[in-house]
Motif scaffolding. Structure first.
Motif, short mmCIF file in Angstrom:
data_model
loop_
_atom_site.label_atom_id
_atom_site.label_comp_id
_atom_site.label_asym_id
_atom_site.label_seq_id
_atom_site.Cartn_x
_atom_site.Cartn_y
_atom_site.Cartn_z
N GLY A 29 7.08 -6.94 -0.88
CA GLY A 29 6.24 -7.35 -2.00
C GLY A 29 7.00 -7.48 -3.30
N ALA A 66 2.21 -2.76 3.19
CA ALA A 66 1.68 -4.12 3.18
C ALA A 66 0.43 -4.21 2.31
CB ALA A 66 1.37 -4.56 4.61
N GLY A 67 -0.42 -3.18 2.38
CA GLY A 67 -1.60 -3.15 1.53
C GLY A 67 -1.26 -3.15 0.05
N ALA A 124 1.57 -4.30 -1.22
CA ALA A 124 2.13 -5.62 -1.52
C ALA A 124 1.02 -6.63 -1.77
CB ALA A 124 3.04 -6.07 -0.39
N ASP A 125 -0.05 -6.55 -0.98
CA ASP A 125 -1.19 -7.45 -1.17
C ASP A 125 -1.85 -7.26 -2.54
OD1 ASP A 125 -0.81 -8.55 1.32
OD2 ASP A 125 -2.36 -7.35 2.30
N GLU A 126 -1.72 -6.05 -3.09
CA GLU A 126 -2.31 -5.75 -4.40
C GLU A 126 -1.35 -6.01 -5.55
OE1 GLU A 126 -5.32 -4.99 -5.23
OE2 GLU A 126 -6.21 -4.69 -3.24
N ALA A 174 -5.76 -0.58 2.94
CA ALA A 174 -6.35 -1.45 1.92
C ALA A 174 -7.09 -0.65 0.86
CB ALA A 174 -7.29 -2.46 2.59
N ARG A 184 -6.10 -0.23 -3.16
CA ARG A 184 -7.02 -0.60 -4.24
C ARG A 184 -7.11 0.53 -5.28
NH1 ARG A 184 -10.22 -2.78 -0.02
NH2 ARG A 184 -11.56 -0.93 -0.01
N ARG A 196 -4.05 0.26 -7.41
CA ARG A 196 -4.14 -0.87 -8.30
C ARG A 196 -5.08 -0.60 -9.48
NH1 ARG A 196 -1.83 -3.81 -10.98
NH2 ARG A 196 -0.70 -4.69 -9.22
#
Length: 258
Positions: A18, A41-42, A44-46, A247, A251, A254
């Motif tokens: 990420g 990965a979660g 990186a998605d954020e 995930a 969150r 984040r």
């Protein structure tokens, strides 16, 4: 895998995924960097750059016998230095104990996210000689029994659960981590009750736990939040039985990380 040398020369392996602000993940007992891949990965998605690493005596990292909790602090400091010099740290289980301890020792950490930290606060502590007995088993070539003994006495898992783990395909993956049980035991023995310095770290502290988890972890999370004036407790319903949901946990980071 990238490699960085810790203060005592031990090679510490780490990976990144990420782009964005850095979050270093510290895994718990009997885990390696690969176990945190979904969580990374979660993150990186954020929008984070997530860093996973093999704590010493695990995976692709090396080991210098005679390790101490301070050496694990040095390992984390080396990883943070290698990825930019400052980071938010997300620790799970014993990794959260190490995260808070490292912050109290001056490692450059921007914010702390502590997932189900297993502090005991002096209640039902393992035997004082557990680390020495585990080291004896490893030295005798019986890392499998070291893992079992650690699960029974260090973690406090029921014998039935430990027997199920030993009979499963998972156990073969745990045996090479036998030496790391000594280090987790030493860490817990030194700071199972947080020190005054740990309870007064200046960083923002978020303690996470699931709704469905082991009662001792509920108690530990609640007591830690009570003991740290500026700590926040966040209950993550998606995290079940000491398994952080990638995930949902990402969150939370984040929403609170600057």
């Amino acid at each position: 895998m990238n490699i960085v040398d810790s203060a005592d020369g031990t090679s510490i392996a780490y990976e990144q995924v990420g782009e964005g602000p850095v979050v270093v993940i510290i895994g718990g007992a009997l885990s390696t960097a690969s176990d945190a891949a979904a969580l990374a990965a979660g993150l990186a998605d954020e929008g984070f750059r997530a860093v996973t690493w093999d704590r010493r005596a695990r995976g692709s990292s090396g080991d210098a016998r005679g390790s101490t909790p301070q050496r694990e602090v040095d390992d984390l400091a080396a990883v943070i230095d290698a990825v930019g010099g400052n980071a938010t740290v997300l620790g799970h289980s014993s990794g959260s104990i190490l995260a808070l301890y490292a912050a109290s020792r001056g490692v450059p950490i921007e914010a702390l996210f502590l997932s189900e930290p297993p502090f005991r606060f002096g209640v039902d502590e393992p035997a004082d000689d557990l680390a020495e007995r585990l080291q004896g088993l490893v030295d005798q070539g019986d890392a499998a029994q070291a893992v079992v003994t650690f699960q029974l006495e260090g973690v406090g898992l029921p014998k039935e659960m430990v027997d199920q783990i030993r009979a499963s395909d998972q156990f073969e993956r745990l045996v090479p981590l036998g030496q790391s049980t000594v280090y987790d035991t030493l860490l817990a023995r030194e700071v199972s009750t947080p020190t005054p310095e740990m309870l007064t770290v200046p960083q923002p502290v978020t303690v996470l736990r699931g709704e469905q988890t082991f009662p001792v972890l509920v108690t530990a999370a609640d007591r830690l939040v009570e003991a740290i004036d500026h700590a926040e407790l966040v209950i993550v319903p998606e995290s079940v039985m000491h398994r952080p949901d990638p995930a949902a946990t990402a969150r939370v980071v984040r929403e609170r990380a600057s």
